[in-house]
Design a protein around this motif. Structure first.
Motif, PDB file in Angstrom:
ATOM      1  N   GLN A 282      -0.267 -10.160   5.446  1.00 33.69           N
ATOM      2  CA  GLN A 282       0.958  -9.391   5.206  1.00 33.69           C
ATOM      3  C   GLN A 282       1.411  -9.480   3.752  1.00 33.69           C
ATOM      4  O   GLN A 282       1.894  -8.496   3.179  1.00 33.69           O
ATOM      5  N   ILE A 283       1.254 -10.638   3.142  1.00 32.05           N
ATOM      6  CA  ILE A 283       1.608 -10.784   1.732  1.00 32.05           C
ATOM      7  C   ILE A 283       0.698  -9.923   0.867  1.00 32.05           C
ATOM      8  O   ILE A 283       1.149  -9.299  -0.102  1.00 32.05           O
ATOM      9  N   ALA A 284      -0.597  -9.864   1.216  1.00 31.09           N
ATOM     10  CA  ALA A 284      -1.526  -8.998   0.482  1.00 31.09           C
ATOM     11  C   ALA A 284      -1.075  -7.545   0.530  1.00 31.09           C
ATOM     12  O   ALA A 284      -1.171  -6.822  -0.469  1.00 31.09           O
ATOM     13  N   CYS A 285      -0.593  -7.127   1.675  1.00 28.36           N
ATOM     14  CA  CYS A 285      -0.117  -5.735   1.821  1.00 28.36           C
ATOM     15  C   CYS A 285       1.206  -5.497   1.105  1.00 28.36           C
ATOM     16  O   CYS A 285       1.399  -4.484   0.448  1.00 28.36           O
ATOM     17  N   LYS A 286       2.114  -6.434   1.234  1.00 30.39           N
ATOM     18  CA  LYS A 286       3.492  -6.242   0.786  1.00 30.39           C
ATOM     19  C   LYS A 286       3.661  -6.469  -0.707  1.00 30.39           C
ATOM     20  O   LYS A 286       4.446  -5.763  -1.377  1.00 30.39           O
ATOM     21  N   TYR A 287       2.927  -7.450  -1.266  1.00 30.27           N
ATOM     22  CA  TYR A 287       3.176  -7.854  -2.653  1.00 30.27           C
ATOM     23  C   TYR A 287       1.976  -7.676  -3.572  1.00 30.27           C
ATOM     24  O   TYR A 287       2.103  -7.812  -4.786  1.00 30.27           O
ATOM     25  N   ASP A 288       0.807  -7.406  -3.018  1.00 29.90           N
ATOM     26  CA  ASP A 288      -0.398  -7.251  -3.816  1.00 29.90           C
ATOM     27  C   ASP A 288      -0.951  -5.858  -3.561  1.00 29.90           C
ATOM     28  O   ASP A 288      -0.212  -4.958  -3.142  1.00 29.90           O
TER      29      ASP A 288
END
Length: 552
Positions: A73-79
């Protein structure tokens, strides 16, 4: 698997809130970049060539499926929908916006993760064997000792500003899958003559600008003395380590300059002052941590080969290739260890998309007790898979391009991000790795070549561990052009060795061709049963050097 207690969670949440205030002050201009730099580095935030990079700690490489979904989810949201798994068993996100960095850390905290001590002159993430707790050759599970080290070292006030960064690795097996001899401190669990399990303590290893294989400072250390002895080593290093020269600040330089005997004398003298003090580990404390690493609820399965596995192996050639390379023997009858290759030909080594991370999390939930490991060779591991489930796991991984049957082969390349991302790099690593993998994409040829570990670094800092590659590749700058220096004969296992320089550096095209030539030379001169490394150790540099530079 260790789970945060109330103290852990409070500590991480408060650190996020503190960093949020620091970011706000930086964005407002109240902090200059020079003032902000040490603050962001303490939270794992680097400024790279194109954007900020966030390095997230994965303690001793262990992830729950929930945590892996959080990373997805962090890869999608912030990267940009990807993450890069590193040789420190961590994960990096390369496209972080400063104004969103604190939000990313807050989301990490929700799944009991953080970026603390992934940078700075402090004790970094302790690493270990990716097969810990599952390996058939294991003497004892090293994860509980890694967790004890984590709790002791996090925010340790005495060691928050060491002369240089400090890395510890632990192995619980005679077959070293944790590269303990190339760390500042390496710990090898073994039994003494009385049958007691303790640690061989190795100090002064490391790669980078001045590579060294670590030296044994103590043959056998009782387990209850682990923290007091580590603290004695760190105190000696903190006192005598160089602070006047960045390139001579690592403990390996101290050990080299004063010698292992003098280092041992200083450490033993320091240890005598504290060995029976507060850091002596009571058995109750060890047992409390060990309870977090109790084996999962394995089924009582018969030994031998599962029917489903045997049928798939007989009828599906591609499954057979994958099973031979990407599975390993488990200590529990009826189970296997699965290595998930992040080295599909043409891909960036160690990269995984958000979709792939989520898929591995789902597969782990269904087939591996919700547990995933990160390897220092930039792959993932499902540590506890029923042998009967291997065909289904293979099919599920294949659907997401995660079933490349190349673990330990020529295309299973370690590579740092290089000049595509890193501000310190001299040359690109990823394109060279991609070209080599494509050159050896024929699986029949790759399997005939057998075990061959290629490791690529884009600069002398050696984040790609090129010094200990069977074939190492170092990117160098020559008058503004990218060249590559090759080394042969390195190894990071229990017989660790540094590679020998082959000859003058080559441009990228010639370097890839040279890898082909080295492999063909090996195939021509090998003896029955020899791996590339065995042949090199028998023949030395000469036949390989002659073949490469005669063809150049």
């Amino acid at each position: 698997m260790y789970k945060y207690d109330e103290i852990d969670q409070t500590l991480v949440d408060e650190r996020v809130a503190q960093f949020r205030g620091q970011v706000t002050r930086r964005l407002s201009g109240a902090l200059s970049e020079d003032e902000f730099k040490p603050l962001r580095l303490q939270n794992g935030l680097y400024l790279q060539l194109h954007a900020y990079m966030l390095r997230v700690a994965v303690p001793y490489g262990v992830l729950s499926s929930r945590q892996l979904r959080g990373l997805s989810q962090i890869a999608c949201k912030y990267d940009r929908g990807r993450g890069h798994f590193t040789t420190r068993q961590n994960i990096q996100f390369n496209w972080i916006k400063l104004e969103e960095a604190a939000d990313a850390l807050a989301d990490l905290a929700k799944v009991q993760m953080h970026a603390i001590q992934t940078s700075g002159n402090t004790i970094r993430n302790t690493t270990t064997d990716q097969f810990a707790g599952a390996a058939h050759d294991e003497i004892e599970d090293p994860r509980l000792w890694c967790e004890i080290i984590r709790q002791w070292s996090t925010f340790h006030p005495e060691f928050s500003f060491l002369p240089r960064k400090f890395k510890i690795a632990v192995t619980g097996s005679p077959n070293d899958r944790a590269a303990v001899r190339v760390h500042d401190i390496g710990l090898r669990m073994h039994k003494n003559a009385a049958g007691e399990v303790g640690f061989e303590v190795i100090v002064g290893g490391g790669l980078g600008r001045t590579p060294f294989i670590g030296k044994t400072i103590r043959d056998f250390l009782p387990k209850q003395d682990l923290l007091s002895y580590l603290e004695a080593i760190l105190r000696v290093y903190n006192e005598f380590g160089r602070r006047d020269n960045l390139y001579k600040a690592r403990i390996k330089i101290l050990v080299h300059e004063i010698g292992i005997e003098t280092m041992r004398e200083k450490v033993e003298a320091e240890w005598l002052t504290s060995r029976d003090g507060a850091l002596k580990l009571p058995q109750a404390a060890i047992d409390q941590i060990a309870a977090h690493f109790a084996p999962p609820a394995f089924e009582a399965l018969p030994g031998g080969i599962a029917r489903e596995y045997a049928e798939a192996f007989r009828t599906d050639f591609e499954f057979g290739l994958w099973a031979r390379r990407n599975t390993a023997k488990h200590k529990q009858p009826g189970y296997s260890i699965v290595t998930v290759s992040l080295k599909k030909e043409g891909a960036a080594p160690g990269d995984a998309s958000a979709e792939q991370m989520a898929a591995v999390a789902d597969i782990a939930d269904r087939y591996s007790f919700g547990e995933v490991r990160v390897t220092h060779e930039q792959n993932l591991v499902l540590p506890h898979v029923r042998q009967a489930d291997l065909p289904a796991v293979y099919a599920a991984l294949k659907a997401y391009d995660l079933a490349t049957p190349n673990v330990g082969l020529v295309s299973d390349i370690i590579a740092c991000p290089g000049l595509d991302y890193c501000a310190l790099a001299n040359a690109r690593s990823i394109p060279v790795a991609q070209q080599i993998a494509l050159r050896f994409r024929n699986w029949e040829r790759a399997h005939d070549i057998g075990e061959l570990k290629i490791k690529i670094s884009g600069c002398i800092n050696a984040c790609g561990h090129h010094h200990v590659g069977h074939i190492g590749i170092l990117g160098v700058d020559k008058n503004g052009e990218e060249f590559y220096q090759l080394t042969l004969g390195g190894s990071a296992d229990e017989n660790a060795a540094l590679g020998d320089i082959l000859g003058p550096a080559l441009n990228a095209t010639d370097a890839v061709d040279a890898i082909d030539t080295l492999v063909e030379t090996y195939l021509r001169i090998r003896q029955a049963g020899e791996r590339f490394l065995d042949t090199y150790r028998r023949t030395g540099l000469a036949p390989f050097k002659e073949a490469v530079y005669a063809a150049a």
